[in-house]
Design an enzyme around this catalytic site. Structure first.
Site, PDB file in Angstrom:
ATOM      1  N   HIS A  72      39.452 -31.878 -45.556  1.00  0.00           N
ATOM      2  CA  HIS A  72      38.901 -30.525 -45.432  1.00  0.00           C
ATOM      3  C   HIS A  72      38.523 -29.976 -46.795  1.00  0.00           C
ATOM      4  CE1 HIS A  72      40.701 -29.366 -41.254  1.00  0.00           C
ATOM      5  NE2 HIS A  72      40.040 -30.500 -41.239  1.00  0.00           N
ATOM      6  N   TYR A 197      43.647 -19.072 -41.208  1.00  0.00           N
ATOM      7  CA  TYR A 197      44.810 -18.219 -41.463  1.00  0.00           C
ATOM      8  C   TYR A 197      44.405 -16.804 -41.043  1.00  0.00           C
ATOM      9  CZ  TYR A 197      46.962 -21.908 -44.308  1.00  0.00           C
ATOM     10  OH  TYR A 197      47.551 -23.083 -44.737  1.00  0.00           O
ATOM     11  N   PRO A 285      56.142 -21.843 -45.035  1.00  0.00           N
ATOM     12  CA  PRO A 285      55.068 -22.817 -44.851  1.00  0.00           C
ATOM     13  C   PRO A 285      53.648 -22.276 -45.034  1.00  0.00           C
ATOM     14  CG  PRO A 285      56.025 -22.205 -42.740  1.00  0.00           C
ATOM     15  CD  PRO A 285      56.853 -21.533 -43.786  1.00  0.00           C
ATOM     16  N   LYS A 289      53.094 -26.087 -48.766  1.00  0.00           N
ATOM     17  CA  LYS A 289      53.494 -26.684 -50.036  1.00  0.00           C
ATOM     18  C   LYS A 289      54.737 -27.572 -50.011  1.00  0.00           C
ATOM     19  CE  LYS A 289      50.208 -25.232 -52.415  1.00  0.00           C
ATOM     20  NZ  LYS A 289      49.184 -26.256 -52.272  1.00  0.00           N
ATOM     21  N   TYR A 376      45.901 -23.847 -53.559  1.00  0.00           N
ATOM     22  CA  TYR A 376      45.949 -24.458 -52.228  1.00  0.00           C
ATOM     23  C   TYR A 376      45.704 -25.967 -52.307  1.00  0.00           C
ATOM     24  CZ  TYR A 376      45.706 -24.632 -47.164  1.00  0.00           C
ATOM     25  OH  TYR A 376      45.974 -24.911 -45.845  1.00  0.00           O
TER      26      TYR A 376
END
Ligand code: APR
Ligand code: PHB
Length: 384
Positions: A72, A197, A285, A289, A376
């Site tokens: 992604h 998200y 979460p 990570k 990220y």
């Protein structure tokens, strides 16, 4: 019994450390409390940072990850009824994430270990560590064993025995969040090509996946929520509401609640015992990570152990200090994502507006989007 490195715990941290040591001709014995089936089936996170992908390649185990994993190059933030894409790769010189379940990483590592014929003992019990000797004792197939070694790697997760063994010298930094995540796995195509998200007045929601046929979704819930009290329909309806669209539905084959906690101990070492992964730190979460930070720890530890056998112990001495720099970066990022995306009990409309403004700024400002993106996709792993 004697070995160079006794590795307590056969999760991702312990197994990857064993692999890194094997490639450096350093002996190790891995002892794991559970059986192989349990360790391979345990459902956990599924996002690999760029550096974790690179590490799987470096240790020669990237094959299945490349074949089955989904790369992604962006993620979506959804709030105030609209989606905003964060172009991870564009903002980070081409780095990306790969969706590949933690248990798949664990399967690949276990298979490689057993293929090499190196010791990986499942179903051990009565594990005790003596960090000064250093020595590990345990029971396996009804027999007690004493394992003398040069270094003990405490890779036994949050509920292991290694951290408690040195509790006297540790400082604990901790935050519990007043919510959990209700997670499901379902047989249906993901509703979006990339992870979403979502911030919503009713609480956070996350749309993820394991493959083109398996969807992974989460809903912010009470920390002590009983997952079995949620019917599948109630979960899908709530997901529809929080994403503001009709998500794909399918047979739910796994349902569970994940607690949310930030936790770090300092230092991550004492005498000849070195902690790595969840044994030393936990993140909520939201930043994906946990697994990646465990990998960063053992990468650093493997190099430090290698250097020590070459006569330079400075890396081992500095292990905790060096690991903690990255650990705290990840702690901050995970806390920031969690705070920005979740609704806390008692949050008022002012807080709602503040969160939406923070999200809009993150989506619109290249500087802020880049900050999200580089954290990220993950900071590079440090070897020394
Ligand atoms: N003796 C031997 N093994 C033990 C003991 C013990 N006393 N206690 C626990 N273990 C094992 C557990 O059964 C588990 O397989 O140690 C392993 C630790 O693995 P993880 O909990 O997966 O921790 P780690 O390898 O650090 O990986 C971190 O796990 O919690 C997730 O999200 C987190 O993805 C991250 C990853
Ligand atoms: C998951 O797919 O399980 C997942 C993805 C992203 C997260 C957490 C979990 O932030």
């Amino acid at each position: 019994m004697r070995t160079q490195v006794a590795i307590v715990g056969g999760g991702p941290a312990g197994l990857m450390l064993a692999r890194l040591l094997e490639l450096r001709d350093i002996e190790s014995v891995v002892i794991e409390r559970r059986d192989r089936e349990y360790v391979q089936q345990r459902v956990r996170a599924g996002v690999l940072e760029q550096a974790t992908m690179d590490l799987m390649d470096e240790v020669g185990l990237g094959g299945r990850m490349h074949a089955e994993g989904l790369v992604h190059e962006g993620v979506e933030l959804r709030f105030d009824g609209e989606g905003h894409r964060i172009a991870l790769s564009e903002l980070t010189d081409g780095r990306a994430i790969t969706i590949y379940g933690q248990q798949e990483v664990v399967k690949d590592l276990i298979e490689a270990r057993l293929e090499s014929g190196l010791p990986l003992l499942f179903d051990v019990s009565d594990v005790e560590v003596d960090p000064s000797a250093p020595r590990v004792t345990f029971t396996h197939r009804g027999e007690s064993h004493v394992l003398d070694c040069d270094v003990i790697a405490g890779c036994d997760g949050f509920h292991g025995v290694c951290r408690p063994a040195i509790a006297d010298v540790l400082t604990v930094y901790e935050r519990e969040y007043p919510f959990g995540w209700l997670g499901i796995l379902a047989h249906c195509a993901p509703s979006s090509e990339e992870l979403v998200y979502a911030h919503h007045r009713r609480g956070f929601a996350l749309a993820s996946m394991r493959s083109h046929e398996i969807t992974r979704m989460y809903l912010q819930c009470e920390p002590d929520e009983d997952a079995s009290e949620w019917s599948d329909d109630a979960i899908w309806d709530e997901l529809d509401r929080r994403f503001g669209m009709q998500v794909n539905r399918g047979e739910v084959f796994e349902k569970g609640v994940t607690p949310m906690r930030s936790f770090v101990v300092e230092p991550m070492q004492h005498q000849r015992l070195f902690l790595a992964g969840d044994a030393a730190h936990i993140v909520p979460p939201t930043g994906a990570k946990g697994l990646n930070t465990a990998m960063a720890d053992v990468y650093l530890l493997a190099h430090a152990i290698e250097d020590s056998y070459r006569g330079d112990s400075s890396g081992l001495d500095a292990y905790s200090a060096r690991a903690l720099e990255r650990v705290w970066r990840v702690q901050h990022f995970s806390w920031w994502m969690t705070s920005m995306l979740h609704r806390f009990a008692g949050d008022d409309d002012f807080q709602m507006k503040i969160q939406q403004s923070q999200l809009l700024y993150t989506a619109r400002s290249t500087a802020q989007a880049t900050a999200l993106a580089e954290n990220y996709v993950g900071m590079p792993f440090r070897a020394r």
